[in-house]
Design an enzyme around this catalytic site. Structure first.
Site, PDB file in Angstrom:
ATOM      1  CG  PHE A   1      -1.864   1.226   1.129  1.00 29.69           C
ATOM      2  CD1 PHE A   1      -3.081   1.114   0.476  1.00 29.69           C
ATOM      3  CD2 PHE A   1      -1.499   2.464   1.632  1.00 29.69           C
ATOM      4  CE1 PHE A   1      -3.922   2.211   0.339  1.00 29.69           C
ATOM      5  CE2 PHE A   1      -2.335   3.564   1.498  1.00 29.69           C
ATOM      6  CZ  PHE A   1      -3.546   3.436   0.858  1.00 29.69           C
TER       7      PHE A   1
ATOM      8  CG  ASP B   1       5.479   3.919   1.965  1.00 26.92           C
ATOM      9  OD1 ASP B   1       5.372   4.412   3.107  1.00 26.92           O
ATOM     10  OD2 ASP B   1       4.551   3.910   1.136  1.00 26.92           O
TER      11      ASP B   1
ATOM     12  CE  LYS C   1      -1.029   5.759   7.494  1.00 25.21           C
ATOM     13  NZ  LYS C   1      -2.385   5.740   8.016  1.00 25.21           N
TER      14      LYS C   1
ATOM     15  CB  THR D   1       0.392  25.888  -3.679  1.00 25.06           C
ATOM     16  OG1 THR D   1      -0.182  25.891  -4.979  1.00 25.06           O
ATOM     17  CG2 THR D   1       0.126  27.230  -3.005  1.00 25.06           C
TER      18      THR D   1
END
Lengths: 480, 480
Positions: free
Chosen positions: A200, A309, A340, A364
């Protein structure tokens, strides 16, 4: 078992007092969610039906503390899921509240900087004090981003640019190359990121092309032609299956090398590989440290950039600040992504990877300094209260106790984990879902993962006494 | 001209006093950035080289107020760029500061909810009070997201799911379809989003496949096979080129329909179309209201979902809260995305679009309620001080004055705009970049866009007196 427990208790006492001293799970309504929650959900479904469809409870923030989450009906649950593994120190931690009352927090929230052009004047120091203070070994630089998916998407772009620069021998890109890419016809279309079955990495289009937990996440949307290879499926307990597991890992490593070479031959090279130290959403699947060392070496040999990850495994929960630091790599990863429990999101990189990111790795806001104010408080508490070794000790304790439960309840299988990233299997998805649902009715908030697993994902302040309450509520649930 | 100006002044007086009364641009150092900024940038480049490479100044938040941004050397600039069009009320606005000192803000920051599972207990009311209070006409529902790119990516996914559900006649998805998608081989791969030349919709992989401003943003990365069609290139002043512009718009509309049908015939259907009311990053290019009405009708006729990207045009700056509300559509858009000056990000949708979003339109946080606390304050001030009609009046005033300047300075061409979204062209990219750089040395912060345009993108509190200071500093820059 008993003497082990006593010595562990001795160790755990080093970690200070509970923020939520005296609290315990307590349900006020006959069933949960209670009537207020049910009524409120109906109104909610009128405005945001899909968010209402996935919700579990309305979270009463002011009535929550430490490892206890309260709902809008006044029910209090022991929280072993911590906002999908994101509430680092639990609820209303005094150090985090103080950070949120600081003038820095007010300034950053009221005046959000577009960091790519106008970083606030304390930003370099803030990066040193927070993200570089806890940087993984061997990582030279860092960039903030918005969330885990945004971090992975931008990490992929950094890898693609590095790969193409290496191939063309320069980071000077021609106008013709830019023009082709501008109409979605560039050379970059040949490149891919390799990921693993059960992985994931997020739900935006680049990330979704690397995610393989549930087809329902990805169905009906166009995806990039990225390869997904086998992840080792280890047998537990590990000590009883050393030979089979070693063979399984070898098989997967061979497949990795085969697919990389096959793609290269077809002119569709694999530019990078992304892997989680523990496939969290995919069912807390992992491999041996040796597997990851070999994987890293294959990447070096095959000129594939190696991305770790750590969105769900970072920030101390594994018993080290970064889970990949358990592996003993000789060469650190090229990129480490986080979000997280790190409060802030972004990725670390080796400087060799940074070249002409220019307008590609840009947006941005390029992250959010307000989240770094919270990370700073988290890092202070982590150091003062030794929360990372505590996660190792509490995790070992709870894993041992669940192993003991698995002797008594045959439906508990494949107990595994590192630090508080502990998980186990139930016989089926239906059986697992029933336990998660029943636990909630007993005041215990759990998260499922994979097809039939339950994952513990508590805050860093979850201690042995919380673990004991968890064990009590969990066994109560199993007995129903 | 003079009498017009007096009557406009009369109108503008309705809008209350300046937060930054008595302030003006003032440079302390001989050149900008000054020595402190230059030294700090060197340290910054060691940690985050690419962020250092794109930065313009270190933003001293506490020393900034209203429409004036201060840098780390104590230089104060009139800010006509407002953090890439994101600082809604300027800096340190009292209402925004008060919102940031509220208990809601503290609670949401210290206890960030994973909103898909655990929305905070006031969230339905918060949505009503903020996002639904300013919802575009005809939109039934809303979801929060993380940023503009995240909003567009998720809007695309919602459109793809709706398209596939319509094709299969049910929102029940088979396991076989999910399995294929899980390995990047699903039916959804045939679908695309149509965008326009010069469009900017973000830099994540789905968004980047719709972005067409500068190839350098997209070069070297794999992209989805999405079609990009011509955007009308209008000639200015509009009143002198009505016939040519009408022909240009017809040509583009025919191309839109042709590409949609061509793709459908090839089995690669266009599921959705995304367009900005003003292509901001692409050079403030726009079309007539009639063009958008016809475009919306083509989408209805060809069964293509119509997404309006209001990330840079929303929140009052066009003189209406949503720029697409100038168009007079008979059927509202299917989706409207927002971020930047809205403070929060996300998208509005027609309820017909919401069906089985399930785990597809989901992520850990699903937005950020802390940003809605700020939006609430912004909406209050907008109503109390009539900021949206003020943006219309101030924008008209400044556009007229720049038109007058264009009579005097031939390098100013194609003056255009709606509300304060005013832009004009210079003869070349180099000439434009020189003006932007020189303006900074005069204490005026401007943003470029497209190949040779400058865009005004001030806050909603930018009034006629700021416009006069801008005109003075801009003319001073042109005279050097």
């Amino acid at each position: 078992m008993r003497s082990l427990r006593i010595s562990k208790l001795f160790v755990l006492r080093r970690y200070g007092t509970r923020v939520d001293e005296g609290w315990q799970a307590a349900l006020r309504t006959a069933a949960v969610p209670g009537p207020v929650g049910v009524a409120q959900k109906e109104a909610y479904a009128q405005i945001s039906p899909h968010m209402a469809a996935t919700m579990r409870i309305f979270f009463d923030i002011e009535a929550s503390l430490g490892n206890y989450i309260a709902d809008v009906d006044g029910n209090v649950y022991l929280d072993a899921f911590s906002q999908i593994s994101s509430a680092t120190l639990g609820y209303n931690h005094p150090a985090v509240l103080a950070a949120c009352e600081s003038s820095d927090m007010k300034n950053f929230m009221a005046n959000r900087p577009a960091m790519g052009y106008f970083p606030h004047s304390k930003f370099p120091q803030q990066l040193e004090q927070t993200l570089m203070r806890c940087a993984p070994t061997g990582m030279d630089g860092v960039t903030t981003m918005m969330c885990g998916s945004c971090s992975n998407e931008n990490a992929f772009k950094a890898v693609f640019k590095a790969w193409m620069n290496r191939e063309r021998g320069t980071d000077e890109v021609s106008d013709a190359e830019c023009d082709a890419a501008n109409f979605n016809k560039g050379e970059g279309n040949k490149l891919s990121i390799m990921s693993f079955k059960g992985a994931f990495h997020g739900r935006t289009f680049g990330c979704a092309s690397c995610t393989n937990t549930r087809g329902r996440i990805k169905v009906d949307i166009p995806l990039l032609d990225f390869p997904i290879v086998d992840h080792p499926q280890l047998l537990y307990p590990l000590e009883d299956h050393a030979a089979e597991n070693a063979a399984e890992e070898s098989r997967c490593l061979e497949q990795v090398r085969h697919v990389i070479r096959e793609r290269a031959q077809k002119g569709k090279p694999v530019a990078g590989m992304i892997i989680e130290p523990i496939q969290a959403e995919g069912g807390d699947r992992t491999a041996t440290d040796s597997f990851y060392r070999q994987l890293r070496n294959i990447c070096l040999e095959e000129n594939v950039y190696f991305i770790v990850d750590e969105v769900q495994t970072g920030a101390g929960v594994s018993g080290k600040w970064w889970a990949h630091e358990h592996w003993g790599l000789e060469t650190p990863p090229d990129v480490v992504t986080f979000a997280k429990k790190m409060q802030a999101a972004g990725f670390y990189f080796q400087k060799s990877l940074n070249n002409n990111w220019g307008p590609t790795i840009f947006n941005t806001f390029v992250g959010d300094p307000a989240r770094l104010v919270i990370l700073d408080a988290v890092l202070n508490v982590n150091e003062e209260e030794n929360l990372t070794p505590k996660a190792a000790a509490v995790g070992d304790y709870v894993k041992d106790e669940i192993l003991a439960l698995s002797q008594k309840y045959s439906e508990i299988q494949n107990v595994r984990g590192r630090g508080t990233l502990v998980a186990w299997d139930h016989p089926s998805m239906a059986a697992r879902d029933k336990v998660v649902g029943d636990a909630m009715q007993n005041g215990l908030l759990l998260g499922g993962c994979g097809n039939q697993s339950i994952r513990l994902r508590p805050s860093l302040t979850f201690d042995e006494s919380h673990a004991d309450e968890f064990l009590h509520l969990f066994e109560k649930t199993l007995n129903h």
